[in-house]
Design a protein around this motif. Structure first.
Motif, PDB file in Angstrom:
ATOM      1  N   ASN A  74     -58.195 111.198 -24.679  1.00 23.31           N
ATOM      2  CA  ASN A  74     -59.549 110.837 -25.090  1.00 23.31           C
ATOM      3  C   ASN A  74     -59.937 109.444 -24.584  1.00 23.31           C
ATOM      4  O   ASN A  74     -60.742 108.769 -25.194  1.00 23.31           O
ATOM      5  N   SER A  91     -61.765 115.392 -29.115  1.00 25.25           N
ATOM      6  CA  SER A  91     -60.543 115.904 -29.736  1.00 25.25           C
ATOM      7  C   SER A  91     -59.449 116.242 -28.725  1.00 25.25           C
ATOM      8  O   SER A  91     -58.400 116.731 -29.094  1.00 25.25           O
ATOM      9  N   ALA A  92     -59.695 115.997 -27.455  1.00 22.74           N
ATOM     10  CA  ALA A  92     -58.699 116.292 -26.419  1.00 22.74           C
ATOM     11  C   ALA A  92     -57.518 115.333 -26.527  1.00 22.74           C
ATOM     12  O   ALA A  92     -57.613 114.265 -27.130  1.00 22.74           O
ATOM     13  N   THR A  93     -56.406 115.738 -25.929  1.00 20.54           N
ATOM     14  CA  THR A  93     -55.209 114.894 -25.925  1.00 20.54           C
ATOM     15  C   THR A  93     -55.501 113.564 -25.227  1.00 20.54           C
ATOM     16  O   THR A  93     -55.102 112.510 -25.686  1.00 20.54           O
TER      17      THR A  93
END
Length: 149
Positions: free
Chosen positions: A80, A76-78
């Motif tokens: 990915n 879910s990180a910016t």
């Protein structure tokens, strides 16, 4: 004697055309239809992964680089971007299939998690780069990048 030569000529012509037709059929069989990919767009591989590709510089004669980024929807990180998959890539000219073939080889990654595939474009015309995405040794997606030099 003339009839004999005429008969042999016709026989060789028929055999030649048959062999040519068989070879043309084999070339088509060796190049299955693949999804043609679009630069800059995210393309879904499966429920988890997607990718996009671009040419950092406009393709021209010589060596040009194809850059591929693979994204993992489970992160879910910016950023990915991942390098979890193995990508095999090959290149060829569809009009002259087999004459300028680069056989499939693994695409290398850099520190920025970019997959980079150098392509040797040895002459002007249409080129096809086939990408095969693999997970745990099995292909999960295949597509073709078409370009004109």
């Amino acid at each position: 004697m003339q009839k004999h030569w005429l008969g042999l000529s016709v026989l060789f012509l028929v055999l030649g055309l048959s062999i040519w037709g068989y070879a043309a059929h084999q070339d088509k069989a060796a190049a299955p239809e693949r999804q043609v990919l679009s630069a800059g767009q995210k393309i879904k591989i499966n429920e988890r992964y997607s990718f996009q590709y671009a040419f950092p510089k406009k393709p021209r004669l010589g060596t040009t680089v194809l850059k591929i980024n693979v994204f993992d929807a489970a992160i879910s990180a910016t950023d990915n971007k991942v390098t979890d998959l193995t990508i095999l890539a090959s290149s060829d000219m569809p009009a002259m299939r087999g004459n300028h073939t680069t056989p499939p080889k693994p695409v290398q990654t850099n520190k920025k998690k970019d997959y980079l595939f150098p392509v040797d474009l040895v002459m002007r015309g249409e080129w096809e780069i086939v990408l095969s995405f693999q997970e745990d040794g099995r292909e999960i997606y295949s597509g073709a990048v078409l370009l004109k030099v």
